[in-house]
Scaffold this motif. Structure first.
Motif, PDB file in Angstrom:
ATOM      1  N   ILE A 198       0.808  -1.059   0.015  1.00 34.10           N
ATOM      2  CA  ILE A 198       0.088   0.089   0.121  1.00 34.10           C
ATOM      3  C   ILE A 198       0.981   1.140   0.004  1.00 34.10           C
ATOM      4  O   ILE A 198       0.529   2.163  -0.827  1.00 34.10           O
ATOM      5  N   LYS A 199       1.955   1.157   0.824  1.00 33.39           N
ATOM      6  CA  LYS A 199       2.618   2.421   0.890  1.00 33.39           C
ATOM      7  C   LYS A 199       3.348   2.910  -0.452  1.00 33.39           C
ATOM      8  O   LYS A 199       3.523   3.694  -0.762  1.00 33.39           O
ATOM      9  N   ILE A 200       3.874   1.723  -1.275  1.00 36.10           N
ATOM     10  CA  ILE A 200       4.690   1.781  -2.203  1.00 36.10           C
ATOM     11  C   ILE A 200       3.720   2.544  -3.446  1.00 36.10           C
ATOM     12  O   ILE A 200       4.084   3.134  -4.292  1.00 36.10           O
ATOM     13  N   ASN A 201       2.447   1.698  -3.292  1.00 38.47           N
ATOM     14  CA  ASN A 201       1.657   2.422  -4.354  1.00 38.47           C
ATOM     15  C   ASN A 201       1.164   3.874  -4.059  1.00 38.47           C
ATOM     16  O   ASN A 201       1.079   4.822  -4.814  1.00 38.47           O
ATOM     17  N   GLN A 202       0.966   4.258  -2.806  1.00 36.90           N
ATOM     18  CA  GLN A 202       0.744   5.544  -2.673  1.00 36.90           C
ATOM     19  C   GLN A 202       1.770   6.444  -2.865  1.00 36.90           C
ATOM     20  O   GLN A 202       1.814   7.507  -3.628  1.00 36.90           O
ATOM     21  N   LEU A 203       3.097   6.067  -2.731  1.00 35.26           N
ATOM     22  CA  LEU A 203       4.170   6.804  -3.345  1.00 35.26           C
ATOM     23  C   LEU A 203       4.226   6.897  -4.818  1.00 35.26           C
ATOM     24  O   LEU A 203       4.463   8.160  -5.317  1.00 35.26           O
ATOM     25  N   ARG A 204       3.989   5.866  -5.481  1.00 31.68           N
ATOM     26  CA  ARG A 204       3.841   5.975  -7.114  1.00 31.68           C
ATOM     27  C   ARG A 204       2.823   7.006  -7.323  1.00 31.68           C
ATOM     28  O   ARG A 204       3.033   7.632  -8.350  1.00 31.68           O
ATOM     29  N   PHE A 205       1.513   7.051  -6.682  1.00 30.46           N
ATOM     30  CA  PHE A 205       0.451   7.978  -7.057  1.00 30.46           C
ATOM     31  C   PHE A 205       0.320   8.972  -6.280  1.00 30.46           C
ATOM     32  O   PHE A 205      -0.449   9.781  -5.970  1.00 30.46           O
ATOM     33  N   SER A 206       1.325   9.596  -5.595  1.00 28.43           N
ATOM     34  CA  SER A 206       1.572  11.232  -4.627  1.00 28.43           C
ATOM     35  C   SER A 206       0.472  11.049  -3.563  1.00 28.43           C
ATOM     36  O   SER A 206      -0.180  12.159  -3.484  1.00 28.43           O
ATOM     37  N   ASN A 207       0.361   9.870  -3.013  1.00 27.71           N
ATOM     38  CA  ASN A 207      -0.609   9.874  -1.724  1.00 27.71           C
ATOM     39  C   ASN A 207      -2.064  10.122  -2.276  1.00 27.71           C
ATOM     40  O   ASN A 207      -2.985  10.544  -1.424  1.00 27.71           O
ATOM     41  N   ARG A 208      -2.321   9.839  -3.543  1.00 27.11           N
ATOM     42  CA  ARG A 208      -3.877  10.265  -4.003  1.00 27.11           C
ATOM     43  C   ARG A 208      -4.664   9.030  -3.819  1.00 27.11           C
ATOM     44  O   ARG A 208      -5.923   9.220  -4.205  1.00 27.11           O
ATOM     45  N   LEU A 209      -3.997   7.826  -3.405  1.00 23.03           N
ATOM     46  CA  LEU A 209      -5.114   6.770  -3.531  1.00 23.03           C
ATOM     47  C   LEU A 209      -5.877   6.668  -2.161  1.00 23.03           C
ATOM     48  O   LEU A 209      -5.410   6.964  -1.120  1.00 23.03           O
ATOM     49  N   GLN A 210      -7.331   6.282  -2.474  1.00 25.80           N
ATOM     50  CA  GLN A 210      -8.030   6.213  -1.305  1.00 25.80           C
ATOM     51  C   GLN A 210      -8.273   4.760  -0.906  1.00 25.80           C
ATOM     52  O   GLN A 210      -8.892   3.883  -1.566  1.00 25.80           O
ATOM     53  N   VAL A 211      -7.529   4.380   0.299  1.00 28.73           N
ATOM     54  CA  VAL A 211      -7.315   3.223   0.700  1.00 28.73           C
ATOM     55  C   VAL A 211      -7.741   3.047   2.068  1.00 28.73           C
ATOM     56  O   VAL A 211      -7.054   3.808   3.066  1.00 28.73           O
ATOM     57  N   ILE A 212      -8.432   2.374   2.666  1.00 29.62           N
ATOM     58  CA  ILE A 212      -8.946   2.069   4.058  1.00 29.62           C
ATOM     59  C   ILE A 212      -8.728   0.813   4.474  1.00 29.62           C
ATOM     60  O   ILE A 212      -9.045  -0.356   3.721  1.00 29.62           O
ATOM     61  N   PHE A 213      -7.801   0.355   5.515  1.00 30.44           N
ATOM     62  CA  PHE A 213      -7.487  -0.911   5.934  1.00 30.44           C
ATOM     63  C   PHE A 213      -7.704  -0.927   7.260  1.00 30.44           C
ATOM     64  O   PHE A 213      -6.973  -0.490   8.121  1.00 30.44           O
ATOM     65  N   ASP A 214      -8.755  -1.788   7.682  1.00 25.97           N
ATOM     66  CA  ASP A 214      -9.152  -1.976   8.871  1.00 25.97           C
ATOM     67  C   ASP A 214      -8.765  -3.381   9.651  1.00 25.97           C
ATOM     68  O   ASP A 214      -8.875  -4.399   8.980  1.00 25.97           O
ATOM     69  N   ILE A 215      -7.994  -3.315  10.570  1.00 23.99           N
ATOM     70  CA  ILE A 215      -7.401  -4.370  11.357  1.00 23.99           C
ATOM     71  C   ILE A 215      -8.101  -4.755  12.678  1.00 23.99           C
ATOM     72  O   ILE A 215      -7.688  -3.684  13.349  1.00 23.99           O
ATOM     73  N   SER A 216      -8.425  -5.858  12.991  1.00 25.01           N
ATOM     74  CA  SER A 216      -8.906  -6.141  14.357  1.00 25.01           C
ATOM     75  C   SER A 216      -8.609  -7.481  14.803  1.00 25.01           C
ATOM     76  O   SER A 216      -8.710  -8.278  13.867  1.00 25.01           O
ATOM     77  N   GLY A 217      -8.380  -7.653  16.073  1.00 24.80           N
ATOM     78  CA  GLY A 217      -8.031  -9.199  16.746  1.00 24.80           C
ATOM     79  C   GLY A 217      -6.534  -9.261  16.954  1.00 24.80           C
ATOM     80  O   GLY A 217      -5.864  -8.521  16.463  1.00 24.80           O
ATOM     81  N   ASP A 218      -6.189 -10.184  17.571  1.00 20.46           N
ATOM     82  CA  ASP A 218      -4.874 -10.633  18.131  1.00 20.46           C
ATOM     83  C   ASP A 218      -4.093 -11.437  17.044  1.00 20.46           C
ATOM     84  O   ASP A 218      -4.705 -12.774  16.938  1.00 20.46           O
ATOM     85  N   MET A 219      -3.183 -11.125  16.487  1.00 19.15           N
ATOM     86  CA  MET A 219      -2.545 -11.679  15.361  1.00 19.15           C
ATOM     87  C   MET A 219      -1.293 -12.484  15.764  1.00 19.15           C
ATOM     88  O   MET A 219      -0.589 -12.991  15.132  1.00 19.15           O
ATOM     89  N   SER A 220      -1.066 -12.480  17.139  1.00 15.72           N
ATOM     90  CA  SER A 220       0.316 -12.849  17.685  1.00 15.72           C
ATOM     91  C   SER A 220       0.713 -14.262  17.410  1.00 15.72           C
ATOM     92  O   SER A 220       1.884 -14.542  17.374  1.00 15.72           O
ATOM     93  N   ASP A 221      -0.273 -15.111  17.608  1.00 13.38           N
ATOM     94  CA  ASP A 221      -0.084 -16.471  17.247  1.00 13.38           C
ATOM     95  C   ASP A 221      -0.538 -17.010  16.370  1.00 13.38           C
ATOM     96  O   ASP A 221      -0.542 -18.328  16.213  1.00 13.38           O
ATOM     97  N   ILE A 222      -1.014 -16.296  15.090  1.00 11.82           N
ATOM     98  CA  ILE A 222      -1.578 -16.837  14.075  1.00 11.82           C
ATOM     99  C   ILE A 222      -0.695 -17.180  12.741  1.00 11.82           C
ATOM    100  O   ILE A 222       0.201 -16.002  12.811  1.00 11.82           O
ATOM    101  N   ARG A 223      -0.507 -17.971  12.405  1.00 13.25           N
ATOM    102  CA  ARG A 223       0.465 -18.316  11.155  1.00 13.25           C
ATOM    103  C   ARG A 223      -0.795 -18.659   9.806  1.00 13.25           C
ATOM    104  O   ARG A 223      -1.954 -19.030   9.970  1.00 13.25           O
TER     105      ARG A 223
END
Length: 318
Positions: A198-223
């Motif tokens: 996401i970050k590299i694509n934002q740099l490509r398009f001068s941070n004009r991309l409209q992206v929402i990434f919502d993360i919830s829950g405990d990922m510590s022991d998940i593979r």
């Protein structure tokens, strides 16, 4: 009835049992000899023989009324069986030879197909080895070159150096999961990879991309198996219209601690105008990998509407 008509009837009724013996014997050989069912083979041969004798008797009975009175001797059952046996041996021998001739042709075809398949597999193996060799050379060279560019760009542009560093991280993750025999990776590393993309694509398009990434829950022991979630993300970036703040790319990741379920989804507005060509290999690939790893413990669904596209993935990992 004329003599010629009688001779024709005699010929037809005589030859029909011969045809029956030939093809009946051939059918029995194909059915039971190839499968080594010898008891059924013997029973089938006996059936063909006695049914052929019955045909001779039945057809002879039909012809008798057309012959002049007193010219036809009475039937002798033993002689009828001997005559049938003689015809059966002759045409059974022909049928036997025909069977093995056809089997020889079929075996030759099968061998030719197997040789062609073997040649195709060998060609595919060589292509895979060549592709693997290229994958070993090019990414390492590019990664080392990017490190050099990063070192030289630090004093020139912070944004440029940050972009190069992010690209290095993306390549490092992709190479690590591609070269090693990695079955699963921490979910947190996969999400970090997504965030770098996401970050590299934002740099490509001068941070004009409209992206929402919502993360919830405990990922510590998940593979999770690597490069599955990122494929869905890259698909959204490739085909989505991401410049409209009214219709942003929405991605959700939820981890349920109760049943160990991972839920990931992407929802995007479809790009207008000419579409990029897509062969669907990425989606087919992750479906095969999910099938092989999670069996019935996953679900991948897509909703392709006129204006919107949604992909949803559920995986039970515990």
């Amino acid at each position: 009835m004329t003599k010629y008509t009688f001779d024709l009837l005699d010929f037809v009724f005589t030859e029909l049992p011969v045809v029956y013996i030939f093809y009946g014997n051939y059918f029995i050989l194909r059915k039971f000899l190839s499968t080594k069912k010898y008891a059924l083979l013997v029973a089938g041969e006996l059936f063909v023989f006695f049914s052929a004798a019955f045909l001779y008797f039945a057809f002879g009975t039909l012809i008798r009324p057309f012959e002049p009175p007193g010219t036809v001797p009475p039937y002798v059952f033993s002689e009828l069986l001997l005559d049938t046996l003689w015809v059966y041996l002759i045409y059974g021998f022909f049928s036997f030879g025909y069977y093995f001739g056809m089997e020889s042709v079929s075996n030759e075809k099968r061998l030719r197909i197997m040789e062609q398949e073997k040649a195709r597999i060998e060609a595919d193996r060589l292509k895979s080895e060549y592709a693997f060799l290229r994958a070993q050379i090019n990414p390492h060279f590019l990664h080392n070159t990017l490190n050099l560019f990063y070192a030289k760009s630090i004093m020139v542009s912070e944004e440029l150096s940050e972009g190069i560093l992010t690209l290095c991280e993306i390549m490092r993750y992709s190479m690590a999961t591609g070269e090693a025999d990695v079955d699963t990776v921490p979910l947190s590393r996969e999400i970090e990879h997504v965030q770098n993309v996401i970050k590299i694509n934002q740099l490509r398009f001068s941070n004009r991309l409209q992206v929402i990434f919502d993360i919830s829950g405990d990922m510590s022991d998940i593979r999770i198996i690597p490069l599955v979630i990122i494929t869905l993300v890259e698909n959204a970036f490739k085909h989505g219209e991401l410049n409209n703040d009214q219709h942003p790319l929405v991605m959700q990741l939820k981890v349920s601690e109760e049943d160990g379920t991972i839920y990931f989804s992407t929802h995007n507005r479809k790009k207008r105008g000419p579409k990029e060509l897509s062969n669907g290999i990425g989606m087919d690939n992750i479906k095969r990998r999910l099938d092989a790893t999670y069996k019935n413990n996953y679900s991948l669904t897509t909703t392709d509407e006129a204006d919107n596209y949604t992909a949803s993935l559920w995986i039970t990992v515990s």
